[in-house]
Scaffold this motif. Structure first.
Motif, short mmCIF file in Angstrom:
data_model
loop_
_atom_site.label_atom_id
_atom_site.label_comp_id
_atom_site.label_asym_id
_atom_site.label_seq_id
_atom_site.Cartn_x
_atom_site.Cartn_y
_atom_site.Cartn_z
N CYS A 216 0.70 -8.28 -4.56
CA CYS A 216 -0.31 -7.48 -4.70
C CYS A 216 -0.11 -6.05 -4.24
O CYS A 216 0.27 -5.49 -3.02
CB CYS A 216 -1.75 -8.05 -4.25
N GLY B 2 -5.46 2.43 -1.12
CA GLY B 2 -4.58 1.37 -1.17
C GLY B 2 -3.92 1.42 0.21
O GLY B 2 -3.61 0.21 0.96
N HIS C 45 -10.80 -3.11 -2.47
CA HIS C 45 -9.32 -3.59 -2.53
C HIS C 45 -9.32 -4.84 -1.43
O HIS C 45 -8.74 -5.84 -1.81
CB HIS C 45 -8.52 -2.52 -1.80
N LEU D 105 -1.52 -1.91 -4.33
CA LEU D 105 -2.80 -1.41 -4.09
C LEU D 105 -2.81 0.00 -4.71
O LEU D 105 -1.97 0.68 -4.30
CB LEU D 105 -3.54 -1.35 -2.74
N GLY E 135 0.76 -1.23 -0.08
CA GLY E 135 -0.09 -0.23 -0.07
C GLY E 135 0.86 1.23 0.05
O GLY E 135 2.02 1.20 0.25
#
Length: 375
Positions: free
Chosen positions: A210, A88, A331, A212, A79
């Motif tokens: 991942c 995020g 998210h 964001l 994030g």
């Protein structure tokens, strides 16, 4: 003559007061708002643990580690790659403060470009902070930062950025973390941050990454999973499962020629499967009105409403706006379903989490219900 002297003294005094107040306002962003360690957090390390040259710089940042009670795969959640995309950051914070792992290990970096949290984009008139009310009436404050590294940490930008892959980018992109991967260990701050994150991926044998993000409603890549080609099947399965839950999301394959982004460079330079998530954020788009704390949190903007009526947007938009809780809910839910898909595809490297905040609960109860009070 005496009158002019008095006027000069008054003028200088006013200038000094303005400079001091501006300095205090600017440096107030250098103090990190606290993040509360949730019950699942096993350890908090610093990014400099993977690249010591970051120690003592504004590029260093916390890495929260949630270790499972059972062995499994390794997951890295990023994030704050772009701190003017608060959805995020808040999604990563909610995971830190609520989630535990049943199997596998999760690494979460909520403020990936820490330096970019310490200032705002110039001439944008953006708020420095925004806050969220908790059920007990207290408020949690978070920073609304910049897309780029603070010039105090890294200056000046070159005319042309010679990227580690050999491609060339505009000089200002050297301050954009999401153009700096895979990074340089001996480079400037942004490149070293990218290199340290790459070191985590390689040294900790990360299986899944991942990243964001948020994007303006008029941007075509919106409410989407952007995936490295190696993660195509995983992204498709995640989209299908989200659609079954009533969450619409599109798919975008990572362009091979677009260098420096997490989904391209981490995917090319490691064994990890990599995706990047985008969700609509009116507070960063170019069609918006005044950027206020209210716009950041509610996403309500009359100009975007008109743009939606004119068919100029790539995200659904009405009088309810695009509030922060919706962006965070998308998210968090996409991460949960991504891991469900991963576990079906790779049962030998399970990443199983508990207490992930539910989509409808975030929307109905608000973000404050899932943020811990700061003692």
């Amino acid at each position: 003559m005496k009158k002019r002297y008095v006027q000069f003294i008054v003028f200088i005094s006013v200038v000094l007061v303005v400079v001091l107040l501006s300095g205090f306002s600017f440096t107030s962003m250098w103090k990190d708002p606290p993040i509360v360690r949730g019950p699942g957090v096993s350890e908090v390390k610093m990014l400099s643990d993977w690249l010591p040259s970051l120690s003592g710089t504004k590029g260093d940042t916390e890495v929260y580690i949630i270790r499972g009670s059972e062995p499994g795969g390794n997951f890295l959640l990023l994030g704050g790659n772009h701190p003017n995309e608060p959805g995020g950051t808040l999604a990563a914070v909610l995971m830190i403060e609520n989630v535990s792992s049943l199997a596998g290990t999760v690494y979460i970096i909520p403020r990936a470009n820490h330096s970019a949290f310490t200032h705002n984009d110039p001439m944008e008139g953006a708020p420095q902070f925004f806050s969220i009310e908790l059920p007990d009436g207290s408020r949690r404050t978070f920073r609304f930062g910049s897309r780029r590294t603070n010039p105090v940490s890294q200056w000046p930008d070159p005319t042309i950025y010679n990227h580690p892959t050999g491609s060339t980018l505009g000089g200002s992109e050297i301050s954009n973390l999401n153009r700096a991967f895979p990074g340089r260990e001996d480079g400037i701050i942004t490149e070293r941050v990218a290199a340290a994150i790459m070191n985590i991926v390689k040294q900790e044998k990360i299986d899944l990454v991942c990243d964001l993000h948020e994007s303006s409603p008029e941007y075509p890549v919106n409410n989407a999973i952007v995936f490295h080609q190696e993660a195509a099947e995983l992204a498709i399965m995640t989209q299908m499962m989200l659609e079954m839950e009533g969450v619409d999301i599109r798919l975008e394959e990572s362009p091979p020629s677009l260098r420096g982004l997490t989904h391209r460079e981490i995917g090319d330079n490691s064994d990890a499967y990599v995706v990047l998530l985008e969700v609509a954020n009116p507070s960063q788009g170019r069609l918006r009105g005044k950027t206020t704390e209210e716009l950041v949190t509610t996403g309500v903007d009359k100009y975007y409403l008109q743009a939606s009526k004119d068919g100029k947007l790539f995200a659904p938009y009405d009088e309810t706006g695009y509030p922060l809780e919706l962006r965070v809910a998308r998210h968090v839910t996409t991460v949960r379903v991504l891991l469900d898909s991963w576990n079906m595809m790779f049962p030998d490297r399970m990443i199983m989490l508990s207490d992930v905040p539910a989509y409808n609960a975030i929307l109905s109860d608000g973000l404050g219900a899932f943020l811990k009070p700061v003692s």
